[in-house]
Scaffold this motif. Structure first.
Motif, PDB file in Angstrom:
ATOM      1  N   THR A 249       0.830  -1.200   0.000  1.00 11.99           N
ATOM      2  CA  THR A 249       0.000   0.000   0.000  1.00 11.99           C
ATOM      3  C   THR A 249       0.865   1.251   0.000  1.00 11.99           C
ATOM      4  O   THR A 249       1.842   1.341   0.744  1.00 11.99           O
TER       5      THR A 249
ATOM      6  N   TYR B 154       0.673   5.779  -0.367  1.00 11.50           N
ATOM      7  CA  TYR B 154      -0.197   6.917  -0.075  1.00 11.50           C
ATOM      8  C   TYR B 154       0.439   8.220  -0.554  1.00 11.50           C
ATOM      9  O   TYR B 154       1.666   8.333  -0.655  1.00 11.50           O
TER      10      TYR B 154
ATOM     11  N   SER C  92      -4.804   6.661  -1.483  1.00 17.16           N
ATOM     12  CA  SER C  92      -4.042   5.471  -1.141  1.00 17.16           C
ATOM     13  C   SER C  92      -4.288   4.414  -2.210  1.00 17.16           C
ATOM     14  O   SER C  92      -5.389   4.327  -2.778  1.00 17.16           O
TER      15      SER C  92
ATOM     16  N   ASN D 188      -3.576   0.229  -3.139  1.00 16.65           N
ATOM     17  CA  ASN D 188      -3.158  -1.084  -2.682  1.00 16.65           C
ATOM     18  C   ASN D 188      -2.925  -1.955  -3.894  1.00 16.65           C
ATOM     19  O   ASN D 188      -3.856  -2.189  -4.672  1.00 16.65           O
TER      20      ASN D 188
ATOM     21  N   SER E 287       2.855   1.302   3.454  1.00 17.96           N
ATOM     22  CA  SER E 287       2.636   0.417   4.588  1.00 17.96           C
ATOM     23  C   SER E 287       2.474  -1.004   4.075  1.00 17.96           C
ATOM     24  O   SER E 287       2.080  -1.229   2.926  1.00 17.96           O
TER      25      SER E 287
ATOM     26  N   GLY F  45       0.779  -4.757   3.848  1.00 22.48           N
ATOM     27  CA  GLY F  45      -0.548  -5.324   3.942  1.00 22.48           C
ATOM     28  C   GLY F  45      -1.637  -4.392   3.463  1.00 22.48           C
ATOM     29  O   GLY F  45      -1.392  -3.295   2.974  1.00 22.48           O
ATOM     30  N   SER F  46      -2.866  -4.832   3.655  1.00 23.06           N
ATOM     31  CA  SER F  46      -4.009  -4.012   3.244  1.00 23.06           C
ATOM     32  C   SER F  46      -5.112  -4.192   4.275  1.00 23.06           C
ATOM     33  O   SER F  46      -5.137  -5.158   5.022  1.00 23.06           O
ATOM     34  N   GLY F  47      -6.026  -3.238   4.335  1.00 19.88           N
ATOM     35  CA  GLY F  47      -7.140  -3.327   5.267  1.00 19.88           C
ATOM     36  C   GLY F  47      -6.796  -2.847   6.661  1.00 19.88           C
ATOM     37  O   GLY F  47      -7.613  -2.280   7.351  1.00 19.88           O
ATOM     38  N   ASN F  48      -5.585  -3.038   7.080  1.00 16.54           N
ATOM     39  CA  ASN F  48      -5.132  -2.598   8.394  1.00 16.54           C
ATOM     40  C   ASN F  48      -3.917  -1.719   8.156  1.00 16.54           C
ATOM     41  O   ASN F  48      -2.885  -2.204   7.756  1.00 16.54           O
ATOM     42  N   THR F  49      -4.076  -0.423   8.391  1.00  8.87           N
ATOM     43  CA  THR F  49      -3.048   0.517   7.960  1.00  8.87           C
ATOM     44  C   THR F  49      -1.689   0.218   8.549  1.00  8.87           C
ATOM     45  O   THR F  49      -0.689   0.193   7.863  1.00  8.87           O
ATOM     46  N   GLY F  50      -1.624  -0.035   9.867  1.00  7.93           N
ATOM     47  CA  GLY F  50      -0.325  -0.287  10.474  1.00  7.93           C
ATOM     48  C   GLY F  50       0.580   0.915  10.375  1.00  7.93           C
ATOM     49  O   GLY F  50       0.155   2.032  10.128  1.00  7.93           O
TER      50      GLY F  50
ATOM     51  N   LEU G 167       3.129   3.589   9.034  1.00  5.09           N
ATOM     52  CA  LEU G 167       3.441   4.209   7.755  1.00  5.09           C
ATOM     53  C   LEU G 167       4.913   4.601   7.708  1.00  5.09           C
ATOM     54  O   LEU G 167       5.464   5.105   8.687  1.00  5.09           O
TER      55      LEU G 167
END
Lengths: 114, 111
Positions: free
Chosen positions: A31, A33, A48, A50, A94, A96-101, A103
């Motif tokens: 991902t 941004y 953003s 992905n 970042s 993965g996807s769905g869970n920003t975690g 940056l």
């Protein structure tokens, strides 16, 4: 070895011109941004992506067009530049996807429109 | 829409003291909250992430708390040093791949 690199670092241009900012990440993240930081230091998300697909497109004028040729790159093209576009633009990535975690940000590209 | 307020735009403290920065948010509680450090002319750098089911998180001299009842996170730097001077941003997720940032608090540690 810079994780998220963006070019150019500084950009000074006239109103009405078209310009691009490039961003590349070597972290293997899915991902990416674009954020805009204005003169009051407010950091606002613009887009953003992905895996090369647009996920978020905030209320940004359609003069701004992101392009992701592959998941390691997310470029920002701006048409018909206006004075209000002057800001620092940050690219980030970042995992993965769905869970920003967490940056990871680039160093920023300062755009000045005269 | 979600709104974040960070206690003050600027905070000055004496070296060696504990700096406490506040992040208050409105509306729904996020699944997690993050803190970043930004130096002048640089991009933000991640410091800590705390989840909604965690009350406290520590990393060296840094401590973050998360109170979902108060809708508040506190960020502490103990034994502060001049090198800790920077702008600190809190951020919370408002949806998938969408991290919303506060306006930051500029911390100055005076020797």
């Amino acid at each position: 070895d810079t994780a998220v690199s963006q070019t150019p670092k500084y950009l000074v241009t006239q109103m009405g011109n078209d310009k691009s900012i490039k961003c590349e990440q070597n972290l293997g993240h899915d991902t990416m941004y674009w954020y805009k930081q204005d003169s009051k230091k407010f950091l606002k998300i613009m887009f953003s992506y992905n895996n090369k697909e647009l996920i978020i497109n905030e209320t940004v004028p359609n003069r701004f067009s992101p392009k992701s040729p592959d998941k390691a790159h997310l470029n920002l093209h701006i048409n018909s530049l206006e004075l209000g576009d002057s800001a620092v633009y940050f690219c980030a990535s970042s995992a993965g996807s769905g869970n920003t975690g967490e940056l990871f940000f680039g160093e920023g590209s300062r755009l000045t429109v005269l | 829409s979600q709104k974040i307020e960070q206690n003050s735009e600027a905070l000055n403290i004496q070296e060696g003291k504990t700096a406490t920065l506040t992040c208050n948010y409105t509306n729904y509680s996020p699944a997690y909250l993050q803190w970043y450090r930004q130096d002048p002319g640089r991009g933000p750098v991640f410091l800590l992430l705390i989840r909604e089911n965690e009350k406290e998180k520590r990393k060296e001299r840094l401590k973050v708390t998360f109170d979902t009842t108060l809708k508040q996170s506190l960020f502490h730097i103990t034994a502060s040093q001049p090198a800790d001077s920077a702008t600190y941003l809190c951020a919370l997720e408002t949806g998938a791949n969408n991290l919303f940032f506060g306006t930051g608090t500029r911390l100055t540690v005076i020797p």
